[in-house]
Design an enzyme around this catalytic site. Structure first.
Site, PDB file in Angstrom:
ATOM      1  CG  ASN A 183      -0.390  -0.167   2.536  1.00 23.36           C
ATOM      2  OD1 ASN A 183       0.612  -0.853   2.689  1.00 23.36           O
ATOM      3  ND2 ASN A 183      -0.998   0.427   3.539  1.00 23.36           N
ATOM      4  CD  GLU A 191      -1.444   4.815   4.722  1.00 16.30           C
ATOM      5  OE1 GLU A 191      -0.940   5.695   5.464  1.00 16.30           O
ATOM      6  OE2 GLU A 191      -2.141   3.863   5.140  1.00 16.30           O
ATOM      7  CB  CYS A 224      -5.331  -1.343  -1.714  1.00 14.15           C
ATOM      8  SG  CYS A 224      -6.645  -0.608  -0.759  1.00 14.15           S
ATOM      9  CD  GLU A 240      -5.315  -5.989  -1.076  1.00 13.25           C
ATOM     10  OE1 GLU A 240      -4.840  -4.836  -1.044  1.00 13.25           O
ATOM     11  OE2 GLU A 240      -5.955  -6.467  -0.136  1.00 13.25           O
ATOM     12  CB  CYS A 263     -10.827  -2.807   0.588  1.00 12.29           C
ATOM     13  SG  CYS A 263     -10.254  -2.085  -0.964  1.00 12.29           S
ATOM     14  CB  CYS A 268      -8.797  -4.591  -3.694  1.00  9.86           C
ATOM     15  SG  CYS A 268      -7.617  -3.274  -3.324  1.00  9.86           S
TER      16      CYS A 268
END
Ligand code: THU
Length: 141
Positions: free
Chosen positions: A48, A50, A59, A61, A94, A97
């Site tokens: 990830n 940010e 993210c 993934e 999530c 994703c």
């Protein structure tokens, strides 16, 4: 689970955990990694990343998937999505994703992730049954 060897799952979980070491997560301090095994045996990892705006965070993934597509196109499908984090917490992929992955998974793809009480391995179709698509589904018309 769907013909995936448990040693392979362990290797992918380890690769995801290693990728999480590169996570840029100064805001949440939640360090996530993902490892994607493609049908041709290739593995791509991501972490990830940010941003101070929070909403621009990307993210692990999706970063792994975008990396794979950027490097070699979208011709190969994903058989296994492995997720790990360095926080010892549960972290299923999530919803965003899952939606993005849904265009690139084999019908029998599996997802392994840290659950509330240990590692979980689920069929992708089980954790994302009603994704948005413009294609008609079987039996609908
Ligand atoms: N995160 C992921 O990398 N993957 C997910 O599936 C859920 C959340 C990241 C985003 C953010 O950097 C941090 O975890 C906390 O939400």
């Amino acid at each position: 689970m769907a013909g995936i060897d448990s040693t392979v799952l362990d290797q992918l979980r380890r690769a995801a955990l290693e990728a999480a070491a590169h996570a840029y997560a100064p805001y949440s301090k939640f360090y996530v990694g993902a490892a994607l095994l493609f049908e041709d045996g290739a593995v791509f990892t991501g972490c990830n990343v940010e941003n101070v705006s929070y909403g621009l965070t990307s993210c692990a993934e999706r970063n792994a998937l975008f990396r794979a597509i950027s490097e070699r196109g979208a011709g190969k499908k994903i058989r296994v999505i492995a997720v790990a984090n360095r926080n010892g917490a549960a972290s299923p992929p999530c919803g965003a994703c899952r939606q993005v992955m849904s265009e690139f998974v084999t019908p029998d793809a599996v997802v392994c992730f840290p659950g509330e009480s240990g590692p979980e391995t689920k069929a992708f179709a089980e954790i994302f049954p009603y994704g948005f698509t413009l294609e008609p589904r079987d039996g609908r018309r």
